[in-house]
Design an enzyme around this catalytic site. Sequence first.
Site, PDB file in Angstrom:
ATOM      1  N   CYS A   1     -11.306   3.009  -0.861  1.00  0.00           N
ATOM      2  CA  CYS A   1     -10.031   3.505  -0.339  1.00  0.00           C
ATOM      3  C   CYS A   1      -9.746   2.700   0.912  1.00  0.00           C
ATOM      4  O   CYS A   1     -10.650   2.468   1.733  1.00  0.00           O
ATOM      5  CB  CYS A   1     -10.132   4.988  -0.002  1.00  0.00           C
ATOM      6  SG  CYS A   1      -8.669   5.618   0.843  1.00  0.00           S
TER       7      CYS A   1
ATOM      8  N   HIS B   1      -8.386   3.296   3.651  1.00  0.00           N
ATOM      9  CA  HIS B   1      -8.599   3.915   4.971  1.00  0.00           C
ATOM     10  C   HIS B   1     -10.064   3.886   5.405  1.00  0.00           C
ATOM     11  O   HIS B   1     -10.359   3.921   6.588  1.00  0.00           O
ATOM     12  CB  HIS B   1      -8.133   5.373   4.958  1.00  0.00           C
ATOM     13  CG  HIS B   1      -6.654   5.543   4.909  1.00  0.00           C
ATOM     14  ND1 HIS B   1      -5.894   5.107   3.853  1.00  0.00           N
ATOM     15  CD2 HIS B   1      -5.785   6.109   5.787  1.00  0.00           C
ATOM     16  CE1 HIS B   1      -4.629   5.403   4.078  1.00  0.00           C
ATOM     17  NE2 HIS B   1      -4.532   6.004   5.241  1.00  0.00           N
TER      18      HIS B   1
ATOM     19  N   CYS C   1      -4.109  -1.237  -2.153  1.00  0.00           N
ATOM     20  CA  CYS C   1      -4.261   0.211  -2.292  1.00  0.00           C
ATOM     21  C   CYS C   1      -5.162   0.416  -3.507  1.00  0.00           C
ATOM     22  O   CYS C   1      -4.860  -0.096  -4.595  1.00  0.00           O
ATOM     23  CB  CYS C   1      -2.894   0.851  -2.529  1.00  0.00           C
ATOM     24  SG  CYS C   1      -2.967   2.599  -2.951  1.00  0.00           S
TER      25      CYS C   1
ATOM     26  N   ASP D   1       0.866  -1.182   0.000  1.00  0.00           N
ATOM     27  CA  ASP D   1       0.000   0.000   0.000  1.00  0.00           C
ATOM     28  C   ASP D   1       0.901   1.229   0.000  1.00  0.00           C
ATOM     29  O   ASP D   1       2.112   1.123   0.209  1.00  0.00           O
ATOM     30  CB  ASP D   1      -0.884  -0.003   1.260  1.00  0.00           C
ATOM     31  CG  ASP D   1      -1.768   1.233   1.364  1.00  0.00           C
ATOM     32  OD1 ASP D   1      -2.296   1.674   0.328  1.00  0.00           O
ATOM     33  OD2 ASP D   1      -1.924   1.779   2.482  1.00  0.00           O
ATOM     34  N   SER D   2       0.295   2.384  -0.176  1.00  0.00           N
ATOM     35  CA  SER D   2       1.061   3.631  -0.093  1.00  0.00           C
ATOM     36  C   SER D   2       1.516   3.893   1.341  1.00  0.00           C
ATOM     37  O   SER D   2       2.430   4.679   1.558  1.00  0.00           O
ATOM     38  CB  SER D   2       0.192   4.790  -0.580  1.00  0.00           C
ATOM     39  OG  SER D   2      -1.029   4.795   0.125  1.00  0.00           O
TER      40      SER D   2
ATOM     41  N   GLU E   1      -5.382   8.816   9.307  1.00  0.00           N
ATOM     42  CA  GLU E   1      -3.947   8.768   9.662  1.00  0.00           C
ATOM     43  C   GLU E   1      -3.709   9.396  11.036  1.00  0.00           C
ATOM     44  O   GLU E   1      -2.756   9.050  11.724  1.00  0.00           O
ATOM     45  CB  GLU E   1      -3.117   9.515   8.621  1.00  0.00           C
ATOM     46  CG  GLU E   1      -3.240   8.926   7.237  1.00  0.00           C
ATOM     47  CD  GLU E   1      -2.120   7.999   6.857  1.00  0.00           C
ATOM     48  OE1 GLU E   1      -0.976   8.370   7.079  1.00  0.00           O
ATOM     49  OE2 GLU E   1      -2.406   6.904   6.336  1.00  0.00           O
TER      50      GLU E   1
END
Length: 265
Positions: free
Chosen positions: A181, A183, A69, A6-7, A149
Site C-alpha cells: 500500500c 501509504h 496505487c 493514485d487515489s 493521512e
Amino acid sequence: MIGVFDSGVGGLTVVKEIFKQLPQYQIIYFGDTARLPYGTKGEDFVQKYSVKITDWLIKNGAKVIVIACNTSSAWASDLLKKRFPNTPIFEMITPAVDDINNNHKFSKIGLIGTPGTIKSFAYQKRILKKNPNLKIIAQPCPLLVPLVEEGKVDGLVVQETCKEYLSVFDNENIDALILACTHYPLLKKTIEKIVGKNIKVINPAENLAKELKIFLKNNPKIEKQIKKGIDHQFFFSDEPYNFEKIKNLCFGKKFKKPIKILTGF
Ligand code: DGL
C-alpha cells in the site's frame, strides 16, 4: 512526462522513489482525492476511475504511466494495458514480485495492504505462479491509511495499531514483509521496529522505479519523448487533505509545487 496516479496523496511515496532513481524526468501526478479511498471500494469502481485518469494523463502529455496505487494496480492494471496499448504502463505489483521470485529464497512472507489489494489476490497469484511453495500470510490493514493521512507515522496510536495488525505474523517466522500500500512506506521505521531486524521489509516502489529506469534505458525512442526538468505538476480531483504534511514527510519542507484542483473531474 511520466504520468503518475493514485487515489490520493499516498502515491507521493512512489514519486519519491522515482525522483531518487530517475531525477531527470518531469512528472505529472493525479490524485483522485474526490474518491479516496480506493482500498475499500469494489473492482468496477476502481477500474472506471483508473481508466478515466489514465486517459486524462495521456491527453495531458504523459508518455509513460505509473499506477502508483496498489489497489488500482491490483484491480485495473490488466484492463489499462488493454485499453491503452500504445502507452507503457507500470504497476506496483510485478516489479516487487519479480524481485522476490528471481532474487530471493524466501520460504514464508507476509503481505499487508488495503482490503481491496488483499482480496484481489493479485500479489498472491503472481508470486505463487512462479513460486508455488512459498507460504504467504496476508493481512488487510485498513486503519493505517487514515493514520498516515493524519500525518501520524509514529507515536503510541500508530505503534499500537501496527502491533495489532502485525501480530498475525508473530511466531510465523516470515522472511519478508511486503508493504503493498502506498501509504505504508511512511510507516516503515515503525513496522521494522515491530517485526525485527531479521525480516526484510519490501517497499514495491523501489522495485517499480528500478524497472522503469531499466525500461527507459532499453527504449530510447520512448525515453526521448519524456520531458526533462523539475517543472512537476500535481493535480487532484478535490482538495487533498493534509497534502502539506504528507508532502513534507516525503520530500521535506523545501519542496514547493503549486497544486491544481480539477473540480468536477
Ligand atoms: N493508494 C492506496 C493503495 O496503495 C491506498 C489508499 C486508498 O485506499 O485509496 O492501495
